[in-house]
Design a protein around this motif. Structure first.
Motif, mmCIF file in Angstrom:
data_model
loop_
_atom_site.group_PDB
_atom_site.id
_atom_site.type_symbol
_atom_site.label_atom_id
_atom_site.label_comp_id
_atom_site.label_asym_id
_atom_site.label_seq_id
_atom_site.Cartn_x
_atom_site.Cartn_y
_atom_site.Cartn_z
ATOM 1 N N ALA A 1 17.534 1.156 4.804
ATOM 2 C CA ALA A 1 16.122 1.282 4.458
ATOM 3 C C ALA A 1 15.509 -0.065 4.123
ATOM 4 O O ALA A 1 14.337 -0.325 4.445
ATOM 5 C CB ALA A 1 15.958 2.252 3.292
ATOM 6 N N ASP A 2 16.269 -0.939 3.477
ATOM 7 C CA ASP A 2 15.734 -2.254 3.118
ATOM 8 C C ASP A 2 16.125 -3.340 4.118
ATOM 9 O O ASP A 2 15.851 -4.521 3.897
ATOM 10 C CB ASP A 2 16.188 -2.650 1.709
ATOM 11 N N GLY A 3 16.789 -2.959 5.216
ATOM 12 C CA GLY A 3 17.117 -3.899 6.281
ATOM 13 C C GLY A 3 18.316 -4.776 6.033
ATOM 14 O O GLY A 3 18.669 -5.605 6.870
ATOM 15 N N ARG A 4 19.002 -4.597 4.888
ATOM 16 C CA ARG A 4 20.132 -5.469 4.585
ATOM 17 C C ARG A 4 21.340 -5.151 5.459
ATOM 18 O O ARG A 4 21.524 -4.021 5.903
ATOM 19 C CB ARG A 4 20.537 -5.341 3.118
ATOM 20 N N ALA B 1 20.602 10.539 4.056
ATOM 21 C CA ALA B 1 21.720 11.233 4.691
ATOM 22 C C ALA B 1 21.934 12.621 4.084
ATOM 23 O O ALA B 1 22.215 13.587 4.803
ATOM 24 C CB ALA B 1 22.986 10.393 4.556
ATOM 25 N N VAL B 2 21.781 12.731 2.771
ATOM 26 C CA VAL B 2 21.938 14.034 2.119
ATOM 27 C C VAL B 2 20.853 14.993 2.584
ATOM 28 O O VAL B 2 21.124 16.178 2.857
ATOM 29 C CB VAL B 2 21.924 13.878 0.583
ATOM 30 N N ARG B 3 19.631 14.506 2.683
ATOM 31 C CA ARG B 3 18.551 15.382 3.155
ATOM 32 C C ARG B 3 18.810 15.863 4.579
ATOM 33 O O ARG B 3 18.546 17.027 4.913
ATOM 34 C CB ARG B 3 17.209 14.659 3.051
ATOM 35 N N ALA B 4 19.340 14.992 5.419
ATOM 36 C CA ALA B 4 19.665 15.396 6.795
ATOM 37 C C ALA B 4 20.777 16.438 6.799
ATOM 38 O O ALA B 4 20.721 17.433 7.550
ATOM 39 C CB ALA B 4 20.082 14.170 7.608
ATOM 40 N N ALA B 5 21.798 16.219 5.980
ATOM 41 C CA ALA B 5 22.911 17.174 5.919
ATOM 42 C C ALA B 5 22.458 18.514 5.353
ATOM 43 O O ALA B 5 22.904 19.579 5.807
ATOM 44 C CB ALA B 5 24.039 16.591 5.070
ATOM 45 N N ARG B 6 21.555 18.489 4.374
ATOM 46 C CA ARG B 6 21.052 19.730 3.805
ATOM 47 C C ARG B 6 20.260 20.528 4.839
ATOM 48 O O ARG B 6 20.426 21.749 4.964
ATOM 49 C CB ARG B 6 20.187 19.422 2.577
ATOM 50 N N GLU C 1 27.662 1.141 -4.457
ATOM 51 C CA GLU C 1 26.461 1.848 -4.906
ATOM 52 C C GLU C 1 26.107 3.015 -4.002
ATOM 53 O O GLU C 1 25.563 4.031 -4.448
ATOM 54 C CB GLU C 1 25.272 0.893 -5.026
ATOM 55 N N ALA C 2 26.418 2.899 -2.705
ATOM 56 C CA ALA C 2 26.157 4.004 -1.789
ATOM 57 C C ALA C 2 27.077 5.188 -2.100
ATOM 58 O O ALA C 2 26.645 6.336 -2.142
ATOM 59 C CB ALA C 2 26.344 3.553 -0.340
ATOM 60 N N LYS D 1 21.262 3.555 -2.385
ATOM 61 C CA LYS D 1 20.872 4.867 -2.889
ATOM 62 C C LYS D 1 19.855 5.553 -1.979
ATOM 63 O O LYS D 1 19.955 6.763 -1.721
ATOM 64 C CB LYS D 1 20.301 4.723 -4.306
ATOM 65 N N GLU D 2 18.874 4.810 -1.479
ATOM 66 C CA GLU D 2 17.864 5.423 -0.620
ATOM 67 C C GLU D 2 18.472 5.931 0.683
ATOM 68 O O GLU D 2 18.117 7.012 1.174
ATOM 69 C CB GLU D 2 16.748 4.418 -0.323
#
Length: 496
Positions: A31-34, A61-66, A229-230, A55-56
């Motif tokens: 999301a932040d391009g890193r 990914a969680v929203r997609a899996a849900r 952190e992920a 975290k973002e």
């Protein structure tokens, strides 16, 4: 150095591989391009820049899996047999890409290419083939009621998928650990987010490509690359139903704390400090070869490494001399060299950890064979045997996760078993003896999830694997693994 593969193939494979994350069926940047570099531990040089999720990205990914777990989504509505055929096809595709996976494992992890090709990759394919059959066998039961009129009441159970599963895997067997996690979770009908170790993300990315080719629908398998952190965000996420983790006991405790917010289900395959008991009546040639394999296989970067060696006194000197000679004969080098039988440790951090324990053993009075750095670049450590050890030594008590074995003699069966069990771990153990009764007694008394008799490091997709004590919760593989990924629902119907 002669390479086991065409040198041009190395660059082609890494260049062709996606370096992005897989979310909802699409390859996306963080999301932040890193990005971050994954290194070749044999050369300490970058292999590829990979998306660095946080975290973002975990939340995406969680929203997609849900969404993919929704009752009306294709994965939930798919016949179980069709789901099984997709997993079987994924196993086939892994074998079709055998050379590529072996090359990626050697480049990213350091292990010998020949070992990855002969063991890691075929075992990963076999896991998907085996688990594909379980997709049609998640059966409930009809249960006769004991206190009700059986003509009026019908009781039965259903076995249903847990839901969204976050799966966090280590760097020592990257592809195989991904298979151990994904195979049963997907066979049971769950949706997943896979978080590979930051040291070894490449084989997971190729696996994601092949999963889509096999027919896994968008959002069912998501892959988030990045650092701790992920993984922490996934473990704590309120919309994750289940987290499965393989790694150190220290991080396992953090996973448990993070998962407590919504009391998500947790399974853990954690550390080990496995005892290996060699009796005087053993086939000593087999015991020496097996004990060396127990500790030096995969550079000792195995949670079940036979790192505590107890040898009955009459044969102690002979066995230790034999293992030392085996260590002396091991060719340490680049995993792409066909003559290499032990590659580098995975990272500078791991190199520092292992060499620190070797220094600790020396400082505590142990006699050291090996233990030196090999070469002037790469994270190579010579196989190491510690003798003159005591149970209070740090190198004897704590998991080293490197090619270091601590040897000690014992006098009798009754003496060695309390010592062997004197550890907070309980993942693996082994015994070498010709006496079947002694083998059985010892196996029964060793407090470990797997006990090998006259062998070591033999696994099969049908055999459950996991630990006692601080070596984890739950089991991988076999029928037992589905306790991690299925809920049991009781249905009671009044037929009157």
């Amino acid at each position: 150095m002669t390479l086991a593969v065409d040198e041009s193939r190395v660059g082609e494979l890494v260049k062709s591989l996606s370096r992005k994350m897989l979310i909802n069926g699409e390859w996306v940047d963080a999301a932040d391009g890193r990005t971050f570099d994954t290194l070749n531990p044999a050369t300490e040089e970058p292999l590829a820049a990979v998306a660095q999720g946080d975290k973002e990205d975990a939340d995406r990914a969680v929203r997609a899996a849900r969404a993919a777990f929704d009752e009306n989504a294709p994965w939930r509505r798919m016949p179980h047999g069709a789901r099984g055929r997709i997993l079987h096809r994924l196993g086939d595709l892994i074998l079709e890409h055998l050379d590529d996976f072996a090359l990626l494992e050697s480049l990213d992890n350091g292990k010998p290419y020949a070992v990855a090709k002969a063991a890691d990759v075929p075992l990963a394919a076999d896991l998907f083939h085996y688990m594909s059959g379980w997709a049609t066998k998640t059966e409930g039961a009809t249960i006769p009621v004991s206190g009700l009129d059986p003509a009026q009441y019908l009781g039965f159970t259903l076995r249903e998928p847990v839901g969204v599963c976050a799966q966090i895997i280590p760097w020592n067997f990257p592809l195989l650990m991904a298979a151990w996690k994904l195979g049963p979770a997907l066979a049971a009908g769950n949706t997943t987010i896979l978080k590979p170790a930051e040291q070894t993300p490449l084989s997971a990315l190729l696996l994601g490509e092949l999963a889509m080719q096999a027919g896994v629908p968008a959002g069912v398998l998501n892959i988030v690359t990045g650092f701790g952190e992920a993984g922490a965000a996934l473990a704590a996420h309120p919309d994750v139903d289940k987290v499965a983790f393989t790694g150190s006991t220290e991080v396992g405790r953090e996973i448990v704390q993070a998962a407590s917010g919504n009391l998500k289900k947790v399974s853990l395959e954690l550390g080990g400090k496995s005892p290996n008991v060699v009796y005087a009546d053993a086939d000593l040639d087999k015991a020496i070869a097996g004990s060396a394999h127990a500790i030096f296989f995969n550079q000792g970067e195995c949670c079940v490494a036979g790192s505590r060696l107890y040898v009955e006194e009459p044969v102690y000197e002979e066995v230790v001399a034999g293992i030392t000679e085996q260590a002396r004969s091991i060719k340490v080098g680049d995993g792409l060299d066909p003559e290499t039988s032990m590659g580098p440790l995975v990272s500078q951090e791991q190199f520092d950890r292992v060499t620190g324990y070797i220094r600790s053993g020396r400082d505590d009075g142990a006699t050291i064979f090996g233990g030196d750095r090999v070469g002037d670049r790469g994270y190579f450590v010579a196989p190491t045997v510690l003798t003159g050890t005591r149970e209070d030594m740090t190198a004897v008590r704590e998991e080293i996760f490197g090619p270091v074995v601590a040897a000690a003699p014992f006098h009798a069966e009754t003496d060695v078993l309390p010592t062997a069990n004197n550890t907070n771990y309980g993942l693996g153990a082994g015994v070498f003896t010709r006496d079947i009764g002694k083998a059985y007694r010892t196996a029964r008394r060793l407090r470990a999830g797997t006990v090998w008799v006259n062998t070591w490091n033999v696994f099969d997709a049908s055999l459950p694997f996991g630990g006692y004590k601080e070596s984890g919760w739950g089991r991988e593989m076999g029928a037992a693994v589905f306790n991690n990924y299925l809920e049991t629902k009781t249905v009671l119907t009044d037929l009157g």
